[in-house]
Write an enzyme that holds these catalytic residues in place. Structure first.
Site, PDB file in Angstrom:
ATOM      1  N   HIS A  66       2.861   3.774  10.298  1.00  0.00           N
ATOM      2  CA  HIS A  66       2.024   2.714   9.715  1.00  0.00           C
ATOM      3  C   HIS A  66       2.596   1.371  10.158  1.00  0.00           C
ATOM      4  O   HIS A  66       3.218   0.664   9.363  1.00  0.00           O
ATOM      5  CB  HIS A  66       2.051   2.867   8.184  1.00  0.00           C
ATOM      6  CG  HIS A  66       1.034   2.060   7.446  1.00  0.00           C
ATOM      7  ND1 HIS A  66       1.191   1.718   6.113  1.00  0.00           N
ATOM      8  CD2 HIS A  66      -0.158   1.545   7.810  1.00  0.00           C
ATOM      9  CE1 HIS A  66       0.133   1.023   5.708  1.00  0.00           C
ATOM     10  NE2 HIS A  66      -0.693   0.903   6.717  1.00  0.00           N
ATOM     11  N   ASP A  82      -2.038  -1.935  12.496  1.00  0.00           N
ATOM     12  CA  ASP A  82      -1.947  -0.961  11.398  1.00  0.00           C
ATOM     13  C   ASP A  82      -1.239   0.343  11.762  1.00  0.00           C
ATOM     14  O   ASP A  82      -0.524   0.883  10.932  1.00  0.00           O
ATOM     15  CB  ASP A  82      -3.355  -0.647  10.865  1.00  0.00           C
ATOM     16  CG  ASP A  82      -3.352  -0.065   9.461  1.00  0.00           C
ATOM     17  OD1 ASP A  82      -2.637  -0.595   8.592  1.00  0.00           O
ATOM     18  OD2 ASP A  82      -4.060   0.934   9.229  1.00  0.00           O
ATOM     19  N   LYS A  84      -6.481   6.624   8.652  1.00  0.00           N
ATOM     20  CA  LYS A  84      -5.309   7.114   7.934  1.00  0.00           C
ATOM     21  C   LYS A  84      -5.229   8.647   7.935  1.00  0.00           C
ATOM     22  O   LYS A  84      -4.138   9.220   8.058  1.00  0.00           O
ATOM     23  CB  LYS A  84      -5.292   6.569   6.502  1.00  0.00           C
ATOM     24  CG  LYS A  84      -5.128   5.037   6.428  1.00  0.00           C
ATOM     25  CD  LYS A  84      -3.880   4.610   7.081  1.00  0.00           C
ATOM     26  CE  LYS A  84      -3.557   3.141   7.246  1.00  0.00           C
ATOM     27  NZ  LYS A  84      -4.066   2.082   6.471  1.00  0.00           N
ATOM     28  N   GLY A 118       2.988 -18.318  10.048  1.00  0.00           N
ATOM     29  CA  GLY A 118       3.490 -18.781  11.350  1.00  0.00           C
ATOM     30  C   GLY A 118       4.991 -19.007  11.373  1.00  0.00           C
ATOM     31  O   GLY A 118       5.655 -18.828  12.407  1.00  0.00           O
ATOM     32  N   LYS A 161       1.059  -6.856   7.678  1.00  0.00           N
ATOM     33  CA  LYS A 161       1.059  -6.393   9.073  1.00  0.00           C
ATOM     34  C   LYS A 161       0.062  -7.181   9.919  1.00  0.00           C
ATOM     35  O   LYS A 161       0.402  -7.670  10.996  1.00  0.00           O
ATOM     36  CB  LYS A 161       0.732  -4.894   9.168  1.00  0.00           C
ATOM     37  CG  LYS A 161       1.827  -3.993   8.643  1.00  0.00           C
ATOM     38  CD  LYS A 161       1.506  -2.519   8.831  1.00  0.00           C
ATOM     39  CE  LYS A 161       0.262  -2.061   8.114  1.00  0.00           C
ATOM     40  NZ  LYS A 161       0.281  -2.255   6.649  1.00  0.00           N
ATOM     41  N   THR A 162      -1.179  -7.300   9.440  1.00  0.00           N
ATOM     42  CA  THR A 162      -2.204  -7.979  10.228  1.00  0.00           C
ATOM     43  C   THR A 162      -1.775  -9.416  10.511  1.00  0.00           C
ATOM     44  O   THR A 162      -1.939  -9.908  11.634  1.00  0.00           O
ATOM     45  CB  THR A 162      -3.551  -7.963   9.474  1.00  0.00           C
ATOM     46  OG1 THR A 162      -3.885  -6.604   9.189  1.00  0.00           O
ATOM     47  CG2 THR A 162      -4.649  -8.603  10.289  1.00  0.00           C
ATOM     48  N   ASN A 172      -9.107  -6.220  -2.460  1.00  0.00           N
ATOM     49  CA  ASN A 172      -8.990  -5.342  -1.285  1.00  0.00           C
ATOM     50  C   ASN A 172     -10.246  -5.406  -0.413  1.00  0.00           C
ATOM     51  O   ASN A 172     -10.549  -4.473   0.315  1.00  0.00           O
ATOM     52  CB  ASN A 172      -8.729  -3.896  -1.719  1.00  0.00           C
ATOM     53  CG  ASN A 172      -8.358  -2.999  -0.540  1.00  0.00           C
ATOM     54  OD1 ASN A 172      -7.592  -3.404   0.339  1.00  0.00           O
ATOM     55  ND2 ASN A 172      -8.900  -1.789  -0.497  1.00  0.00           N
ATOM     56  N   ARG A 174      -8.305   3.039  -1.317  1.00  0.00           N
ATOM     57  CA  ARG A 174      -7.835   4.407  -1.155  1.00  0.00           C
ATOM     58  C   ARG A 174      -7.521   5.008  -2.526  1.00  0.00           C
ATOM     59  O   ARG A 174      -7.100   4.315  -3.437  1.00  0.00           O
ATOM     60  CB  ARG A 174      -6.593   4.465  -0.254  1.00  0.00           C
ATOM     61  CG  ARG A 174      -6.893   4.258   1.234  1.00  0.00           C
ATOM     62  CD  ARG A 174      -5.653   4.382   2.092  1.00  0.00           C
ATOM     63  NE  ARG A 174      -4.702   3.325   1.805  1.00  0.00           N
ATOM     64  CZ  ARG A 174      -3.640   3.439   1.022  1.00  0.00           C
ATOM     65  NH1 ARG A 174      -3.338   4.602   0.462  1.00  0.00           N
ATOM     66  NH2 ARG A 174      -2.855   2.406   0.795  1.00  0.00           N
ATOM     67  N   ASN A 219       7.148 -17.186  10.171  1.00  0.00           N
ATOM     68  CA  ASN A 219       7.867 -15.929  10.395  1.00  0.00           C
ATOM     69  C   ASN A 219       8.341 -15.803  11.845  1.00  0.00           C
ATOM     70  O   ASN A 219       9.192 -14.969  12.159  1.00  0.00           O
ATOM     71  CB  ASN A 219       6.988 -14.731  10.004  1.00  0.00           C
ATOM     72  CG  ASN A 219       6.717 -14.697   8.503  1.00  0.00           C
ATOM     73  OD1 ASN A 219       7.511 -15.224   7.707  1.00  0.00           O
ATOM     74  ND2 ASN A 219       5.607 -14.098   8.099  1.00  0.00           N
ATOM     75  N   SER A 261       0.703  -1.191   2.661  1.00  0.00           N
ATOM     76  CA  SER A 261      -0.657  -1.713   2.665  1.00  0.00           C
ATOM     77  C   SER A 261      -0.721  -3.081   1.986  1.00  0.00           C
ATOM     78  O   SER A 261      -0.129  -3.270   0.917  1.00  0.00           O
ATOM     79  CB  SER A 261      -1.579  -0.734   1.940  1.00  0.00           C
ATOM     80  OG  SER A 261      -1.489   0.543   2.552  1.00  0.00           O
ATOM     81  N   ARG A 266     -12.466  -6.331   2.793  1.00  0.00           N
ATOM     82  CA  ARG A 266     -11.990  -6.150   4.173  1.00  0.00           C
ATOM     83  C   ARG A 266     -13.000  -6.652   5.201  1.00  0.00           C
ATOM     84  O   ARG A 266     -14.198  -6.597   4.978  1.00  0.00           O
ATOM     85  CB  ARG A 266     -11.747  -4.668   4.436  1.00  0.00           C
ATOM     86  CG  ARG A 266     -10.728  -4.016   3.499  1.00  0.00           C
ATOM     87  CD  ARG A 266      -9.442  -3.728   4.187  1.00  0.00           C
ATOM     88  NE  ARG A 266      -8.357  -3.405   3.267  1.00  0.00           N
ATOM     89  CZ  ARG A 266      -7.104  -3.225   3.662  1.00  0.00           C
ATOM     90  NH1 ARG A 266      -6.779  -3.334   4.935  1.00  0.00           N
ATOM     91  NH2 ARG A 266      -6.150  -2.958   2.794  1.00  0.00           N
ATOM     92  N   TYR A 325     -15.317   4.327   1.174  1.00  0.00           N
ATOM     93  CA  TYR A 325     -14.334   3.280   1.495  1.00  0.00           C
ATOM     94  C   TYR A 325     -13.483   3.646   2.718  1.00  0.00           C
ATOM     95  O   TYR A 325     -13.041   4.801   2.855  1.00  0.00           O
ATOM     96  CB  TYR A 325     -13.415   3.009   0.290  1.00  0.00           C
ATOM     97  CG  TYR A 325     -12.248   2.141   0.688  1.00  0.00           C
ATOM     98  CD1 TYR A 325     -12.425   0.765   0.888  1.00  0.00           C
ATOM     99  CD2 TYR A 325     -10.997   2.685   0.960  1.00  0.00           C
ATOM    100  CE1 TYR A 325     -11.364  -0.023   1.318  1.00  0.00           C
ATOM    101  CE2 TYR A 325      -9.933   1.895   1.380  1.00  0.00           C
ATOM    102  CZ  TYR A 325     -10.129   0.542   1.561  1.00  0.00           C
ATOM    103  OH  TYR A 325      -9.092  -0.234   2.011  1.00  0.00           O
ATOM    104  N   CYS A 351       0.664  -5.858   2.855  1.00  0.00           N
ATOM    105  CA  CYS A 351       1.960  -6.548   2.807  1.00  0.00           C
ATOM    106  C   CYS A 351       2.266  -7.319   4.088  1.00  0.00           C
ATOM    107  O   CYS A 351       3.428  -7.656   4.351  1.00  0.00           O
ATOM    108  CB  CYS A 351       3.074  -5.570   2.492  1.00  0.00           C
ATOM    109  SG  CYS A 351       3.015  -4.978   0.784  1.00  0.00           S
TER     110      CYS A 351
END
Ligand code: GTP
Ligand code: SPV
Ligand code: MN
Length: 602
Positions: A245, A292, A225, A511, A271-272, A382, A76, A513, A267, A384, A216, A269
């Site tokens: 987000h 996301d 986004k 895991g 989430k996925t 980055n 981005r 977490n 981004s 993906r 991108y 950090c």
């Protein structure tokens, strides 16, 4: 050829807009996307033909493709992203602004003839469910087959969506995209067309998006986004809901108690990874609803209900493996995926840093020979994978429910080497809003620019708030005031990324977490004990389940520690951050900062 001759739709507004764009951009052909399998096959075959895609070995990754971008088009571009509100004041100090008419004049100049020699794809799509009370339609016009293929994975799109738009004579968000590289007669194409000049532009009052110059993901898949966060956040402000987000997950305890959690991390950090977590503690189960974006509305029962508007995962590849994210691995191994800027192995598979089975030789994302001895990484940080959400084995059945799921807890978190403990709990909604508004994180490769610099990233939405961030904080405060606080989610703050003196991560993460999720759920149910600190409630000694955890008591203590001196150093930074917003900053956030200062004895 004009769109009219094909009679592709009875929706007059769409037809008129498509014709207007075609007249301006001058494509050779117009293709109305159906979303069919045949169309996918034609698209991907043409992408293989043009050198954009390399088909992977179907025995390893069926129906899957590798793509490498131009090295100038990998993330981005926040400095090229604009919120063109009519009044500059509405854009606020965290966004770039230009007068909408001035921007349109400038961009019409760029768009003039920009699709020459190319096909213009018209993609009817809906973010969220087609069966939603008010379906959130969009039409993306793009001259990129790569974007068209990716939009098929990431959004519900095609003829069935267009038919519904016709039935309803529906309003929609027009999303115009061009890679900005017209082809003259006889000019050969390149594998990744793009332009040095890039503009990612939102017109919030008009609910319109114009994007130019980049292929991108976040710059070009405009449902994501640009629509589902920047434009939707403006709609959400006007209509009293939240576009965030955030991942959405379903957590089931060994006793069968179900809780739904959303989490906002900036981004790249985590989430996925959290969304698809494989718990290490016995009997606990995580299912995913999204990784996301969450749209959240107050339901008739007064609770906050969340849906994921997306249809796929556009996940960070490096670091993903059988240990960190086995569920993502299973999802992509089923195929039907696009991998961008990872390495291509000699046997027709993909590889990236952190994945098992390091090859002896591969082709790097830059198209160069790569071996384990190379001093350059094989994959862009980055890079993906783009993969259908329906292929995820642990997709929660509630994903398909247009009402969404009632949220029990909201987590904020970022990447901080110091200061921020593993987990703490806000005292109430307003304090939680303060934690979100002051969220800080080290920058990552998801956006161009310096990596590893601490910045404030409020609610992980810094690059995605479509209006004045001070007004956005006020909207969060108002959501708490106008609704029954007892029914709203409890707010927590987490940090998986604190480091020890040698620079290693204190907390094993991934895991593990699940232990933190367990503490959070037990707090909500009034079971786990907490210790009050100046910043909020941290786990009381022994309340975090560390049974079987491979970690020294010292390391655990360091991960959970609240150091008053470190926090005092945050105060002037928060002060400076809040001063940016002038009168638009809700006064209660100043009160929260004063309270923190007092509790720290500063
Ligand atoms: P966007 O898609 O950019 O919005 O990012 P995201 O928040 O979904 O990030 P993702 O989960 O893909 O994580 C990004 C990086 O953080 C990956 O390289 C992960 O391996 C790493 N990561 C995720 N969770 C953890 C964790 O618990 N501990 C550590 N140390 N790293 C993690
Ligand atoms: C992010 O940067 O937060 C992403 C990837 O999720 S993109 O879709 O490119 O924005
Ligand atoms: Mn994201």
């Amino acid at each position: 050829m004009t769109a009219e001759l094909q009679e592709p739709t009875t929706h007059r507004g769409i037809l008129d807009w498509v014709n207007e764009v075609a007249e301006l951009t001058q494509p050779d052909r117009i293709h109305w996307c159906t979303g069919s399998d045949e169309e996918w096959q034609e698209l991907t075959a043409s992408l293989v033909g043009s050198g954009t895609f390399t088909q992977l070995d179907p025995a390893k990754k069926p129906n899957s493709f590798h793509a490498a971008s131009d090295p100038i088009d990998v993330a981005r571009v926040e400095d090229r992203t604009y919120i063109c509100s009519v009044d500059e004041k509405d854009c606020g100090p965290t966004n770039n602004w230009m007068d909408p008419e001035e921007m349109k004049t400038l961009m019409r100049g760029l768009y003039a003839g920009c699709m020459k020699g190319r096909t213009m794809y018209v993609i009817p799509f809906v973010m969220g469910h087609l069966e939603a009370e008010s379906p959130m339609f969009g039409i993306e016009i793009t001259d990129s087959a790569y974007v068209t293929a990716s939009m098929r994975v990431m959004s519900r799109m095609g003829s069935h969506v267009l038919r519904r738009m016709e039935e309803l004579d529906a309003a929609y968000v027009p999303c115009l995209h061009s890679v900005g590289m017209p082809l003259e007669e006889g000019q050969a194409d390149v594998a990744w067309p793009c332009n040095d000049t890039k503009y990612i532009v939102q017109f919030p009052e008009e609910r319109a998006i114009w994007s130019f110059g980049s292929g991108y993901g976040g710059n070009a898949l405009l449902g994501k986004k640009c629509y589902a966060l920047r434009i939707a956040s403006v709609m959400a402000r006007d209509e009293g809901w939240l576009a965030e987000h955030m991942l959405i997950l379903k957590l089931t305890s060994p006793e069968g108690v179900v809780k739904f959690v959303t989490a906002a991390f900036p981004s790249a950090c985590g989430k996925t990874n959290l969304a698809m977590l494989e718990p290490t503690i016995p009997g606990w189960k995580v299912e995913t609803l999204g990784d996301d974006i969450a749209w959240m509305r107050i339901g008739e029962d007064g609770r906050l209900w969340a849906v994921n508007p997306e249809f796929g995962f556009f996940g960070v590849a490096p670091g993903t493996n059988e240990h960190t994210n086995p569920n993502a691995m299973k999802t992509i191994n089923k195929g039907n995926s696009v991998f961008t800027n990872v390495a291509l192995t000699d046997d027709g598979d993909i590889w990236w840093e952190g994945l098992e089975g390091m090859p002896d030789h591969a082709t790097s994302w830059k198209g160069e020979d790569w071996t384990p001895d190379s001093d350059q990484p094989s994959s862009h940080p980055n890079s993906r994978y783009c993969t259908p959400i329906k292929q995820c084995d642990i997709l929660a059945p509630e994903y398909d429910d247009p009402r969404g799921v009632p949220i029990d807890a909201i987590l904020f978190g970022g990447r901080r080497k110091t200061t921020v403990p593993l987990v703490f709990e806000a005292r109430d909604w307003t304090h939680g809003t303060f934690l979100g508004a002051t969220l800080s994180s080290e920058t990552t490769a998801a956006a161009t620019g310096q990596v590893g610099v601490v910045r404030r990233d409020p609610m992980a939405m810094l690059p995605f708030i479509g209006y004045h961030a001070g007004d956005y904080f006020n909207h969060w405060i108002t959501m708490g005031k106008e609704n029954d606080a007892a029914k709203l989610p409890k707010i927590f703050y987490v940090n998986w990324f604190r480091r020890d003196d040698e620079g290693g991560f204190l907390w094993p993460g991934f895991g593990e977490n699940s232990r933190v999720l367990k503490w959070i759920v037990e707090r909500i149910d009034g079971q786990a004990a907490a210790k009050e600190t100046p910043i909020g409630h941290v786990p009381a000694d022994g309340s975090l389940d560390v049974d079987g955890l491979d970690m020294t008591p010292e390391a655990l203590e360091a991960a959970l520690a609240v150091d008053a001196e470190e926090w005092k150093a945050e105060l002037p930074q928060i002060q400076e951050w809040f001063e940016k917003f002038g009168d638009n900053l809700p006064a209660v956030l100043w009160t929260e900062l004063d309270g923190l200062r007092t509790r720290l004895g500063a």
